[in-house]
Scaffold this motif. Structure first.
Motif, PDB file in Angstrom:
ATOM      1  N   ASP A 371       5.791   6.636  -2.192  1.00  0.00           N
ATOM      2  CA  ASP A 371       6.979   5.897  -1.771  1.00  0.00           C
ATOM      3  C   ASP A 371       6.963   5.555  -0.293  1.00  0.00           C
ATOM      4  OD1 ASP A 371       7.947   6.078  -4.346  1.00  0.00           O
ATOM      5  OD2 ASP A 371       9.042   7.941  -3.953  1.00  0.00           O
ATOM      6  N   ASN A 373       5.732   3.382   2.525  1.00  0.00           N
ATOM      7  CA  ASN A 373       5.139   2.056   2.611  1.00  0.00           C
ATOM      8  C   ASN A 373       4.590   1.694   3.986  1.00  0.00           C
ATOM      9  OD1 ASN A 373       5.674   1.339  -0.114  1.00  0.00           O
ATOM     10  ND2 ASN A 373       7.829   0.998   0.429  1.00  0.00           N
ATOM     11  N   GLU A 379       0.414  -2.063   5.673  1.00  0.00           N
ATOM     12  CA  GLU A 379       0.428  -2.010   4.227  1.00  0.00           C
ATOM     13  C   GLU A 379       0.489  -0.547   3.829  1.00  0.00           C
ATOM     14  OE1 GLU A 379      -3.225  -3.744   2.879  1.00  0.00           O
ATOM     15  OE2 GLU A 379      -4.477  -2.082   3.592  1.00  0.00           O
ATOM     16  N   PRO A 380       0.875  -0.240   2.590  1.00  0.00           N
ATOM     17  CA  PRO A 380       0.884   1.169   2.170  1.00  0.00           C
ATOM     18  C   PRO A 380      -0.488   1.801   2.408  1.00  0.00           C
ATOM     19  CG  PRO A 380       1.997  -0.186   0.543  1.00  0.00           C
ATOM     20  CD  PRO A 380       1.369  -1.132   1.521  1.00  0.00           C
TER      21      PRO A 380
END
Length: 462
Positions: A371, A373, A379-380
């Motif tokens: 969860d 990010n 970006e994750p």
């Protein structure tokens, strides 16, 4: 407001020890004890047995039925170490295989328990102190048959040398590691302070048909600061060039570890060791010529449930931390306190502070890694891990999904540019801890890393 960076700090790997890991030749008993241990292994209280000096008559150090607990692991500079606790005689020894030591070549040190109300204990009940000479002593914390932390100090309390982080050894059957995915971290201490580092990410061993090829990627904030790694992100392939394969490791009975040798067998400078635990977690040591440092690999969760994680991980932990202040150009090793609440909040305290009345240096809620990010490439982080590791090419589906780092949790203090990542073993007894604190100057930072051990007997000092 100063520029924010993506910081990757605490990596907590808590390792449960509930199932035995055997070799094909195993008879079903651990090779780490020489007698049945009647001590409590369900909480954080250390069973030190006889609290005498271990040599009351001055003639014989041997006890026929002596309980010996043996632990293997690493000095984060890259030395493979074994620590043996002779419980009944209250004495301990540390063997550095990389430095050429053997069990017979090093001496025992008698130890005594440090009582919780002792100022030096700061409320912890699991500490022991061994005098080396009039000027130096060893402080070690032990969760019996789980993990042990060992550090030498001088009479003024200043650290001498590096900490040793070790786990209770179980015979390791490498065939059980194929197609397994792990959350991962690595610590490294170098004489050149700028090269000391820590990283966190994942690793996985592919199928036996692929010789157990290692896939993995890890993030280093230090590399990110200096724009190293993939596109300057600080993310690197942990097995660049596909050099490391599980099939290259052989089991060594003396050390109870699987070892991959470099150009010469028995050259510990060129060795990578895998030391197993009965939970399936692994501690690694990388010899000085194999990159140096130590690593932890904690089995990933198939379907992590926050409520189960909090209930198992909640507690108070003793931590021995290596700290590097890049701005001041100084390093040290010091104890700290770590608290995980039953709602998943992580709090870090200075060692002498009261948990009830003190102010934590870090206090944030943990969230699931998937969860989170934010990442160094906008970006994750799991996306960058997948790109860098190439784990989509693995045969094993478990390795294909390992970049998601299931079982890892993160806490981010945006105001102070500090982040925490946590891996929690179901039994919540010990773990690894890293902390990266960004400073005002872009290339100045404070990093901390180390082990911590749960202490159910902790009493908060007034």
């Amino acid at each position: 407001m100063r520029r924010k960076h993506w910081l990757f700090i605490i990596l907590i790997g808590l390792f449960a020890f509930s199932l035995m890991v055997y070799t094909g030749c195993s008879t079903g008993s651990s090779g780490s004890d020489t007698a049945a241990d009647g001590g409590d292994t369900t909480d954080g209280d250390t069973d030190t047995g006889d609290t005498g000096d271990g040599d009351t008559d001055g003639t014989d150090d041997t006890v026929v039925s002596s309980v010996i607990r043996s632990y293997g692991g690493s000095d984060p500079e890259g030395d493979f170490v074994v620590i043996i606790n002779d419980v009944d005689n209250s004495r301990v020894k540390r063997i550095d295989y990389t430095a050429g030591e053997t069990e017979d070549s090093v001496e025992w040190y008698d130890y005594t328990a440090v009582e919780p109300d002792d100022e030096f204990a700061s409320g912890f009940s699991m500490l022991n102190r061994a005098e080396i000479d009039s000027d130096t002593f060893v402080l070690f914390a032990e969760f019996p048959e789980v993990a042990l932390i060992y550090q030498v100090f001088d009479e003024s309390g200043d650290d001498i040398g590096n900490p040793s982080y070790v786990v209770y050894r179980e015979e390791l059957d490498k065939t059980e590691l194929y197609e397994k995915a792990y959350n991962w971290m690595k610590f490294y201490i170098d004489g050149d302070l700028e090269d000391s580092d820590m990283s966190a990410g994942f690793c996985g061993f592919d199928a036996q048909s692929e010789e157990g090829l290692v896939y993995g990627a890890a993030y280093s904030k230090r590399e990110n600061v200096f724009e190293e790694g993939y596109e300057g992100s600080g993310v690197s392939d942990i097995n660049e060039g596909d050099v490391t394969k599980l099939d290259e490791f052989t089991y060594d009975e003396e050390t109870e570890s699987c070892i991959m040798w470099g150009s010469a067998v028995e050259n510990w400078d060129e060795a990578i060791t895998l030391t197993g635990t009965d939970s399936g977690s692994i501690i690694l040591d990388f010899g000085p010529d194999m990159g140096g440092g130590m690593g932890l690999a904690v089995p990933q969760m198939d379907d992590p449930a926050d409520s189960e994680w909090w209930s198992s991980g909640a507690g108070t932990y003793f931590a021995m931390m290596y700290e590097l202040d890049k701005g001041d150009g100084e390093s040290s090793v010091n104890p700290m306190k770590l608290v995980i609440t039953d709602t998943g909040r992580v709090k870090v305290y200075q060692y002498n502070d009261s948990i009830a009345s003190g102010t934590p240096v870090f206090n944030q809620q943990l969230i699931a890694f998937e969860d989170f990010n934010e990442g160094p490439n906008d970006e994750p982080i799991e996306t960058t891990f997948g790109t860098v590791s190439g784990n989509d090419e693995a045969v094993s589906s478990a390795v294909n999904n390992a970049h998601k780092c299931r079982g890892a949790f993160i806490a981010h203090d945006e105001e102070d540019d500090v982040i925490v990542t946590a891996l929690i073993d179901p039994d919540g007894r010990f773990g690894g801890f890293t902390l990266f604190d960004d400073e005002e100057e872009e290339t100045d930072y404070i990093l901390r890393f180390g082990f911590y051990i749960r202490d159910s007997g902790y009493t908060d000092p007034e």
